[in-house]
Design a protein around this motif. Structure first.
Motif, PDB file in Angstrom:
ATOM      1  N   ARG A 156      39.381 -50.112 -21.762  1.00  0.00           N
ATOM      2  CA  ARG A 156      39.544 -51.135 -20.731  1.00  0.00           C
ATOM      3  C   ARG A 156      39.968 -50.468 -19.433  1.00  0.00           C
ATOM      4  O   ARG A 156      40.538 -49.379 -19.438  1.00  0.00           O
ATOM      5  CB  ARG A 156      40.584 -52.160 -21.145  1.00  0.00           C
ATOM      6  N   HIS A 157      39.691 -51.140 -18.342  1.00  0.00           N
ATOM      7  CA  HIS A 157      40.167 -50.730 -17.027  1.00  0.00           C
ATOM      8  C   HIS A 157      41.063 -51.827 -16.489  1.00  0.00           C
ATOM      9  O   HIS A 157      40.694 -53.004 -16.517  1.00  0.00           O
ATOM     10  CB  HIS A 157      39.002 -50.497 -16.070  1.00  0.00           C
ATOM     11  N   SER A 158      42.228 -51.435 -16.000  1.00  0.00           N
ATOM     12  CA  SER A 158      43.173 -52.403 -15.445  1.00  0.00           C
ATOM     13  C   SER A 158      43.280 -52.212 -13.939  1.00  0.00           C
ATOM     14  O   SER A 158      43.360 -51.081 -13.449  1.00  0.00           O
ATOM     15  CB  SER A 158      44.567 -52.216 -16.064  1.00  0.00           C
ATOM     16  N   GLY A 159      43.265 -53.323 -13.206  1.00  0.00           N
ATOM     17  CA  GLY A 159      43.407 -53.233 -11.761  1.00  0.00           C
ATOM     18  C   GLY A 159      43.113 -54.560 -11.108  1.00  0.00           C
ATOM     19  O   GLY A 159      42.744 -55.538 -11.763  1.00  0.00           O
ATOM     20  N   GLU A 160      43.275 -54.571  -9.795  1.00  0.00           N
ATOM     21  CA  GLU A 160      42.984 -55.774  -9.009  1.00  0.00           C
ATOM     22  C   GLU A 160      41.592 -55.660  -8.414  1.00  0.00           C
ATOM     23  O   GLU A 160      41.388 -55.865  -7.223  1.00  0.00           O
ATOM     24  CB  GLU A 160      44.038 -55.921  -7.892  1.00  0.00           C
ATOM     25  N   THR A 161      40.622 -55.326  -9.254  1.00  0.00           N
ATOM     26  CA  THR A 161      39.294 -54.999  -8.762  1.00  0.00           C
ATOM     27  C   THR A 161      38.211 -55.953  -9.248  1.00  0.00           C
ATOM     28  O   THR A 161      37.030 -55.723  -8.984  1.00  0.00           O
ATOM     29  CB  THR A 161      38.922 -53.557  -9.181  1.00  0.00           C
ATOM     30  N   GLY A 162      38.591 -57.032  -9.951  1.00  0.00           N
ATOM     31  CA  GLY A 162      37.595 -57.992 -10.390  1.00  0.00           C
ATOM     32  C   GLY A 162      36.687 -57.417 -11.454  1.00  0.00           C
ATOM     33  O   GLY A 162      36.959 -56.358 -12.050  1.00  0.00           O
ATOM     34  N   PRO A 163      35.549 -58.069 -11.731  1.00  0.00           N
ATOM     35  CA  PRO A 163      34.629 -57.576 -12.758  1.00  0.00           C
ATOM     36  C   PRO A 163      34.060 -56.214 -12.382  1.00  0.00           C
ATOM     37  O   PRO A 163      33.374 -56.074 -11.374  1.00  0.00           O
ATOM     38  CB  PRO A 163      33.541 -58.658 -12.795  1.00  0.00           C
ATOM     39  N   LEU A 164      34.347 -55.214 -13.180  1.00  0.00           N
ATOM     40  CA  LEU A 164      33.990 -53.840 -12.837  1.00  0.00           C
ATOM     41  C   LEU A 164      33.746 -53.038 -14.100  1.00  0.00           C
ATOM     42  O   LEU A 164      34.542 -53.077 -15.031  1.00  0.00           O
ATOM     43  CB  LEU A 164      35.120 -53.193 -12.025  1.00  0.00           C
ATOM     44  N   LEU A 165      32.656 -52.305 -14.123  1.00  0.00           N
ATOM     45  CA  LEU A 165      32.380 -51.317 -15.164  1.00  0.00           C
ATOM     46  C   LEU A 165      32.498 -49.952 -14.518  1.00  0.00           C
ATOM     47  O   LEU A 165      31.927 -49.710 -13.443  1.00  0.00           O
ATOM     48  CB  LEU A 165      30.981 -51.511 -15.751  1.00  0.00           C
ATOM     49  N   THR A 166      33.225 -49.064 -15.168  1.00  0.00           N
ATOM     50  CA  THR A 166      33.539 -47.807 -14.500  1.00  0.00           C
ATOM     51  C   THR A 166      33.572 -46.653 -15.489  1.00  0.00           C
ATOM     52  O   THR A 166      33.633 -46.847 -16.718  1.00  0.00           O
ATOM     53  CB  THR A 166      34.883 -47.915 -13.753  1.00  0.00           C
ATOM     54  N   ALA A 167      33.544 -45.423 -14.950  1.00  0.00           N
ATOM     55  CA  ALA A 167      33.628 -44.220 -15.769  1.00  0.00           C
ATOM     56  C   ALA A 167      34.417 -43.171 -15.009  1.00  0.00           C
ATOM     57  O   ALA A 167      34.355 -43.115 -13.774  1.00  0.00           O
ATOM     58  CB  ALA A 167      32.232 -43.695 -16.109  1.00  0.00           C
TER      59      ALA A 167
END
Length: 459
Positions: free
Chosen positions: A78-89
């Motif tokens: 999972r990614h946590s942050g104030e970034t809304g729907p986001l897929l990241t690497a």
């Protein structure tokens, strides 16, 4: 072989794991003991998957938990942050104290090529309302055993429980089967070879900028370069004085299999230390210019002509040439070049781009100037022939001789018009446009007030 880590302590990771098992057939296989592993290893064509009780951030030697030798390990997370729907690497490690797993001042082995490929795959599979991005290097683990990265669903509860997001990440991870962690090797330029390296990969280490890295993401998407470890501004602050942390700087390149860096921002002390370590700091213009061009050939052309930062641009033949291709340098006829660019600057530049290995430019690469490198004299002849054809669009006749190009045109001659009594004004304009005029009852045809002008351009 691709290894996939799923953490039972992370429900987003579990959801991705569920989707992975739904998308392809898996078979349980015997697995080696690992203190944090939970359950068997599941195997499918080109990949193995195993669950762990611990958070991914705190796993050590995760590659040892798989029975087959791995080339690449991916942590579904999972990614946590104030970034809304986001897929990241992103890659893992600590440019300073280890506040969230791993060791202080330690970096895991990155997988730049696979990282680039997974960003493409995430963009392909992402649900409509999700963005795709890359992050800087952060958190653990730092002891993995093989090249690795995190691939994540973000950025809060709704996304962690979103089946569509979990499936997108699962599909992107499966797309990594058979993908090498690193880009292909190619012969090193003389500059890099001077450090002892015979080969080089198109890998970068990134320094500076924010936690999310749009500049480096742009490089990955728009050039053939991949990004390994990335120390954002906050990571550089955590690291401290570059001169006092040369081992960590060197590790960023070693663990990224990289010899080049891009520095976002000034950071003069950092640039000096990178150079002192034998690595090269480059800019986006250079990366774009050498994309598709053998690096050893690009370096030789820069040495012979001018550096990319001073205006060198590579033509299409450079992408099709070998690293040790032979070439000759030619001086482009200045007056002829200026006239051609006055007629059509883009077409002139396109001629050089189509037939020269490289050519010098000015005005941010838009205007050809100075010299060029060609694979043969025939390519130079083709360029001059193309310029002659261009001149024919603006002149009545163009003749190419051995030592010069002669261009002729008939133009309106104001002196002849005055001699025939034509007053300056609208009638001058009509004659110039090829229309006859009447003066004191006499018709003056346009051919009576024209003269031939000859321009000579030395070769």
């Amino acid at each position: 072989m691709l290894g996939i880590v799923v953490s039972r302590a992370d429900r987003a990771s579990e959801h991705v794991g569920d989707r992975l098992r739904d998308l392809v057939d898996w078979s349980p296989v015997d697995a080696p003991d690992h203190p944090d592993a939970a359950g068997p290893v599941y195997r499918t064509d080109g990949a193995q998957l195993r669950e762990f009780d611990a958070w991914h951030l705190h796993l050590n030697d995760a590659a040892d938990a798989f029975p087959a030798e791995l080339d690449l390990l991916v942590f579904a997370s999972r990614h946590s942050g104030e970034t809304g729907p986001l897929l990241t690497a992103h890659h893992t490690g600590n440019f300073g104290p280890a506040e969230h797993g791993g060791e202080d001042d330690a970096l895991a082995r990155a997988c730049p090529n696979a990282h680039s490929r997974v960003l493409d795959a995430l963009a392909t599979h992402a649900p409509e309302d999700y963005e795709v991005g890359m992050e800087c290097t952060h958190h653990g683990p730092t002891d993995v055993g093989v090249p690795s990265m995190f691939v994540e669903v973000g950025s809060g509860d709704p996304q962690w429980d979103d089946p569509a997001a979990a499936e997108a990440v699962a599909r992107a991870i499966l797309d990594l089967r058979g993908v090498a962690p690193d880009a292909d090797l190619e012969p090193a330029s003389a500059e890099v070879a001077g450090t002892g390296a015979d080969t080089v990969r198109r890998h970068l280490v990134g320094f500076g900028g924010g936690h999310y890295a749009p500049r480096f993401e742009r490089i990955v998407r728009e050039t053939d370069w991949a990004v390994g470890h990335l120390a954002a501004d906050w990571g550089l602050d955590a690291m401290g004085d570059p001169a006092a942390n040369r081992d960590l700087l060197d590790a960023a390149f070693t663990e990224s299999a990289a010899t080049h860096a891009v520095v976002d921002g000034d950071h003069p002390d950092l640039r000096d230390e990178i150079a002192a370590l034998g690595y090269r700091v480059v800019g986006e213009t250079w990366l774009r210019a050498v994309t598709g061009v053998p690096l050893a050939l690009a370096a030789r052309l820069e040495d012979t002509l001018v550096p990319v930062e001073d205006g060198l641009r590579f033509g299409e033949p450079a992408s099709e040439s070998s690293p040790d291709a032979e070439f000759e340098t030619v001086s482009l006829p200045e007056d002829l070049l200026d006239r051609a660019q006055g007629i059509d600057q883009k077409r002139t530049r396109d001629l050089l781009a189509a037939h020269a290995l490289a050519f010098e430019t000015e005005e941010n690469g838009n205007r050809v100037a100075g010299r060029a490198a060609v694979a043969s004299r025939g390519d130079y002849t083709t360029v001059i022939d193309g310029i002659v054809d261009l001149l024919r669009t603006a002149y009545d006749a163009v003749e190419r001789r051995e030592d010069a190009v002669i261009a002729r045109e008939e133009t309106f001659d104001p002196g002849k018009a005055k001699t025939l009594g034509v007053p300056e004004g609208p009638k001058f304009g009509r004659l110039s446009a090829g229309e006859p005029v009447e003066v004191d009852g006499t018709t003056i045809p346009p051919d009576r007030v024209r003269s031939e002008r000859e321009d000579r351009f030395s070769l």
